[in-house]
Design a protein around this motif. Sequence first.
Motif, PDB file in Angstrom:
ATOM      1  N   ALA A   1      -8.011  -4.846   0.919  1.00  0.00           N
ATOM      2  CA  ALA A   1      -8.547  -3.955   1.949  1.00  0.00           C
ATOM      3  C   ALA A   1      -7.725  -2.677   2.071  1.00  0.00           C
ATOM      4  N   GLN A   2      -6.547  -2.664   1.444  1.00  0.00           N
ATOM      5  CA  GLN A   2      -5.676  -1.493   1.529  1.00  0.00           C
ATOM      6  C   GLN A   2      -6.224  -0.357   0.662  1.00  0.00           C
TER       7      GLN A   2
ATOM      8  N   GLY B   1      -6.531  -3.093  -7.412  1.00  0.00           N
ATOM      9  CA  GLY B   1      -6.762  -4.368  -8.065  1.00  0.00           C
ATOM     10  C   GLY B   1      -5.556  -5.267  -7.913  1.00  0.00           C
ATOM     11  N   ALA B   2      -5.607  -6.417  -8.568  1.00  0.00           N
ATOM     12  CA  ALA B   2      -4.523  -7.392  -8.450  1.00  0.00           C
ATOM     13  C   ALA B   2      -4.117  -7.905  -9.823  1.00  0.00           C
TER      14      ALA B   2
ATOM     15  N   TYR C   1      -1.683  -4.472  -7.372  1.00  0.00           N
ATOM     16  CA  TYR C   1      -0.556  -5.163  -6.744  1.00  0.00           C
ATOM     17  C   TYR C   1      -0.426  -6.536  -7.373  1.00  0.00           C
ATOM     18  N   GLY C   2       0.807  -6.943  -7.676  1.00  0.00           N
ATOM     19  CA  GLY C   2       1.051  -8.273  -8.217  1.00  0.00           C
ATOM     20  C   GLY C   2       2.230  -8.920  -7.517  1.00  0.00           C
ATOM     21  N   GLY C   3       2.083 -10.143  -7.092  1.00  0.00           N
ATOM     22  CA  GLY C   3       3.170 -10.852  -6.424  1.00  0.00           C
ATOM     23  C   GLY C   3       2.618 -11.877  -5.458  1.00  0.00           C
ATOM     24  N   SER C   4       2.476 -13.119  -5.934  1.00  0.00           N
ATOM     25  CA  SER C   4       1.958 -14.221  -5.108  1.00  0.00           C
ATOM     26  C   SER C   4       0.589 -13.905  -4.511  1.00  0.00           C
TER      27      SER C   4
ATOM     28  N   ASN D   1       0.832  -1.208   0.000  1.00  0.00           N
ATOM     29  CA  ASN D   1       0.000   0.000   0.000  1.00  0.00           C
ATOM     30  C   ASN D   1       0.869   1.260   0.000  1.00  0.00           C
ATOM     31  N   ARG D   2       1.943   1.239   0.791  1.00  0.00           N
ATOM     32  CA  ARG D   2       2.838   2.393   0.856  1.00  0.00           C
ATOM     33  C   ARG D   2       3.498   2.663  -0.499  1.00  0.00           C
TER      34      ARG D   2
END
Length: 230
Positions: A204-205, A210-211, A190-193, A171-172
């Motif tokens: 929730a951040q 999205g992902a 965000y992408g990564g596992s 999130n940061r």
Amino acid sequence: MHKTQADTLEFLQTFLPLLEATPEDRSVILCVPFTDLGTLSQNLHGSRVQVGAQNMHWESEGAYTGEISGSMLTELSVRYVIIGHSERRQYFGETDETVNLRLKAAQKHKLTPILCVGESKQQRDQGETEAHILSQLKHGLDGVDQNNLIIAYEPIWSIGTGDVCASDEANRVIGLIRSQLTNKDVTIQYGGSVKPGNVDEIMAQPEIDGALVGGGSLTGDSFARIVNHQ
């Protein structure tokens, strides 16, 4: 590099029925290998799922054996394309310069590019995360229309390792990325596992929109759980 055309059809048979209760405000994009694009497009009529490619060349045509142009993608109803994925940078020599060329070419062809940025484990350990990502943004986004853009933060050290970046840290960093944009409404993923067991916490951040999902998208039930996160 997963799934034949037959595998793709089998995936859709499992995946699509699981989207019936998905909230209307969620966008779902499947970015598949080039050989699967036609099959996917033909079998998504009437579906809410959009089609994306995993890469494209910056020229419209020419002597570039093995490459794919924007017009070849749009002919197959492709609307999105991943640009600068860490694996393209690591294994196939992508640079910020070529990423920039591809981004502008995608927009020229009315495609929405998904720009990937992120740091390696060595860069993170040496405290270079911020400087590296800011450099990627500065050079990658030069001359790019931020009104037709998605950005994905993918910490390279987390991809396929099972070592997920802490959600508050993701999130940061995504907040840092947003601070550098002229258009603050750009969707940043965000992408990564990303997987069913951690997607709720990630999403929730407040800065994460999205992902970008890798291995967690390979089975229909797993990816549907991610799409239908709480």
